[in-house]
Design a protein around this motif. Sequence first.
Motif, PDB file in Angstrom:
ATOM      1  N   THR A  55      24.223  48.456 -38.014  1.00 10.88           N
ATOM      2  CA  THR A  55      25.530  47.996 -38.483  1.00 10.88           C
ATOM      3  C   THR A  55      26.606  48.099 -37.407  1.00 10.88           C
ATOM      4  O   THR A  55      27.466  47.224 -37.310  1.00 10.88           O
ATOM      5  CB  THR A  55      25.947  48.810 -39.719  1.00 10.88           C
ATOM      6  N   SER A 105      37.258  47.555 -44.293  1.00 14.56           N
ATOM      7  CA  SER A 105      36.160  47.065 -43.465  1.00 14.56           C
ATOM      8  C   SER A 105      36.301  45.578 -43.148  1.00 14.56           C
ATOM      9  O   SER A 105      35.661  45.084 -42.223  1.00 14.56           O
ATOM     10  CB  SER A 105      34.819  47.320 -44.159  1.00 14.56           C
ATOM     11  N   ASN A 124      21.910  40.486 -38.526  1.00 12.23           N
ATOM     12  CA  ASN A 124      21.164  40.976 -39.692  1.00 12.23           C
ATOM     13  C   ASN A 124      19.729  40.490 -39.686  1.00 12.23           C
ATOM     14  O   ASN A 124      18.810  41.227 -40.041  1.00 12.23           O
ATOM     15  CB  ASN A 124      21.861  40.540 -40.992  1.00 12.23           C
ATOM     16  N   GLN A 156      27.651  45.102 -35.168  1.00  9.71           N
ATOM     17  CA  GLN A 156      28.564  44.044 -35.593  1.00  9.71           C
ATOM     18  C   GLN A 156      29.944  44.248 -34.971  1.00  9.71           C
ATOM     19  O   GLN A 156      30.585  43.287 -34.552  1.00  9.71           O
ATOM     20  CB  GLN A 156      28.673  44.013 -37.117  1.00  9.71           C
ATOM     21  N   PHE A 200      27.122  37.589 -37.299  1.00  8.72           N
ATOM     22  CA  PHE A 200      26.706  38.681 -38.190  1.00  8.72           C
ATOM     23  C   PHE A 200      25.373  38.365 -38.845  1.00  8.72           C
ATOM     24  O   PHE A 200      24.505  39.236 -38.964  1.00  8.72           O
ATOM     25  CB  PHE A 200      27.744  38.922 -39.271  1.00  8.72           C
TER      26      PHE A 200
END
Length: 144
Positions: free
Chosen positions: A117, A70, A111, A120, A107
């Motif tokens: 998610t 990731s 958030n 992003q 990011f």
Amino acid sequence: LGILWVLVERTSIGQEIQAVGGNPAAARLAGINVDRIKTLGFVISGMCASLTGILLASRLGSGTTSAADSYLLTAFAAVFLGSATLRDGEFHVLGTLVGALIIAFGFNGLNIFGAPTFSQYVFQGAILIIAVGLSSLGRSLAES
């Protein structure tokens, strides 16, 4: 990061690494031992990768081969964004730091606003497209 910047920008070894990375044949003609510098580059890269693996394994409490998958797109985005913003097409430590900060602030903003998610990844792609587009536009305007 600061140690790598000092190594690359302020030492003779760093200058030799840049010379070999730019043009190995010219570096060899300048008297640089290209094979030794390539080996040194791989050793430094391996040491940094092993330190990162140790830190990631200690954070996760286990070690798996896909633990950092990731982080890969984020790392590529930071490096390419940094190469497109400061010195067009040149990869360097300061540009990577700027790219990483831009990605991290983006990011964090996503958030804070409660974005899902997957946004992003969309943000990373969009910021890269914009950076490369602006870089290409700036290069074409500079040539005119």
